[in-house]
Design an enzyme around this catalytic site. Structure first.
Site, short mmCIF file in Angstrom:
data_model
loop_
_atom_site.label_atom_id
_atom_site.label_comp_id
_atom_site.label_asym_id
_atom_site.label_seq_id
_atom_site.Cartn_x
_atom_site.Cartn_y
_atom_site.Cartn_z
N ASN A 1 0.87 -1.18 0.00
CA ASN A 1 0.00 0.00 0.00
C ASN A 1 0.90 1.22 0.00
OD1 ASN A 1 -1.83 2.02 0.39
ND2 ASN A 1 -2.53 1.34 2.41
N LYS B 1 0.05 4.20 -0.25
CA LYS B 1 -0.62 5.37 0.34
C LYS B 1 -0.38 6.60 -0.54
CE LYS B 1 -0.31 3.16 4.81
NZ LYS B 1 -0.28 3.28 6.27
N HIS C 1 -9.63 1.22 4.84
CA HIS C 1 -8.38 1.44 5.56
C HIS C 1 -8.65 2.39 6.73
CE1 HIS C 1 -4.30 2.56 6.49
NE2 HIS C 1 -3.92 1.49 5.81
N GLU D 1 -7.07 4.80 7.79
CA GLU D 1 -6.84 6.21 7.45
C GLU D 1 -8.06 6.80 6.75
OE1 GLU D 1 -3.17 5.44 5.40
OE2 GLU D 1 -2.28 4.87 7.32
N GLU E 1 -5.53 -4.80 10.43
CA GLU E 1 -4.51 -3.78 10.65
C GLU E 1 -4.78 -3.06 11.97
OE1 GLU E 1 -2.58 -2.65 6.61
OE2 GLU E 1 -4.19 -1.24 7.05
N GLY F 1 2.40 2.34 10.83
CA GLY F 1 3.35 3.44 10.70
C GLY F 1 4.06 3.80 11.99
N SER G 1 3.32 -2.12 10.34
CA SER G 1 4.78 -2.20 10.53
C SER G 1 5.37 -3.56 10.14
CB SER G 1 5.15 -1.83 11.97
OG SER G 1 4.74 -0.50 12.25
P1 13P Z 1 2.92 0.44 7.70
O1 13P Z 1 3.40 -0.85 7.09
O2 13P Z 1 3.65 1.64 7.21
O3 13P Z 1 2.79 0.35 9.18
O4 13P Z 1 1.41 0.64 7.15
C1 13P Z 1 0.52 -0.41 7.23
C2 13P Z 1 -0.68 -0.08 6.44
O5 13P Z 1 -1.44 0.80 6.82
C3 13P Z 1 -0.90 -0.81 5.20
O6 13P Z 1 -2.17 -0.55 4.68
#
Ligand code: 13P
Length: 253
Positions: free
Chosen positions: A9, A11, A97, A99, A169, A175, A215
């Site tokens: 992803n 992002k 997601h 976010e 997740e 992150g 992560s």
């Molecule tokens: P990270 O791997 O940067 O923690 O992000 C995970 C994520 O949100 C994947 O959709």
């Protein structure tokens, strides 16, 4: 064996040129994927066509959108429809997601509508779920995730649910560099599979891929993916570095 998936992803990162370079570097890897393994790149919308062209002819490699809208077409400035994705040959979309839930106020009901329109258009949702830290601290994560699944997915038929990929997740692990332990991941994935089994039976539940996200890195992917109910990962930061993501692909069962 159910599908084992390494999903990137990106992002809202990378320029077009950087994205092209990253795909070139990853596609140059010597590893060939087994028939039960898939690699998926969820790229920003403006790069979907570039990415789709790059992976043409590559076995078991797919491009995903990071979102789509719940309506077919019309006056929804800035949104991306499933028909647009169909016209690009895109077969996957990340939905729900954390976010998007947090910053764009997507709720379980809207996500149910998005899931429906995707399935009507033969697009596989990679459906994200997961709890915030406060919920885990109260030890309410299982109920919370069950509720997300129930409200957005459990109206589907047994046939339809098998078209879904689930990504667990935990928000506190995204992150942050604070990965869930492999035990925590396995425990939640087993809970998700159990919820699916209660609703659809063990045979159907056993066919659904459940990815872990939060992560994931080259250094922890092997242990996470080794867990019996962890069928790969949805990877943010580490998917932006070719060598890291290649190692994560190589860690798939
Ligand atoms: P990270 O791997 O940067 O923690 O992000 C995970 C994520 O949100 C994947 O959709």
């Amino acid at each position: 064996m159910r599908k084992q998936i390494a999903a990137a992803n990106w992002k809202m990162n990378l320029t077009l040129q950087q994205g092209e370079q990253l795909l070139n570097d990853i596609m140059a890897m010597p590893h060939t994927l087994a028939h039960h393994q898939q690699v998926i790149f969820a790229v920003p919308s403006p790069y979907l066509q570039m990415a789709q062209l790059k992976i043409q002819g590559k076995q078991n490699v797919f491009i995903a959108a990071q979102n789509c809208y719940s309506k077919k077409s019309g006056a929804y400035t800035g949104e991306v429809s499933v028909e647009m994705l169909n016209s690009l040959g895109i077969n996957f979309v990340v939905l729900g997601h954390s976010e998007r839930r947090e910053y764009f106020h997507e709720n379980n009901q809207l996500l149910a509508e998005k899931v429906n329109i995707c399935l009507e258009h033969a697009i596989t949702p990679i459906f994200c779920c997961g709890e915030a830290l406060a919920i885990r601290e109260e030890n309410k994560q299982n109920e919370f995730v069950s509720h997300q699944l129930k409200e957005s997915l459990f109206h589907l038929s047994a046939e339809q649910i098998q078209q879904i990929v689930i990504a667990y997740e935990p928000i506190w692990a995204i992150g942050t560099g604070k990965t869930a332990t492999s035990e925590q991941a396995q425990e939640m994935h087993a809970h998700i599979r159990h919820s699916l089994a209660e609703q659809y039976g063990t045979e159907v539940a056993g066919k659904i891929s459940i990815l872990y996200g939060g992560s994931v890195k080259a250094g922890n992917a092997g242990e996470l993916f080794h867990q019996p109910d962890v069928d790969g990962g949805l990877v943010g930061g580490a998917s932006l570095v070719a060598s890291e993501f290649i190692a994560i692909i190589n860690a798939l069962k």
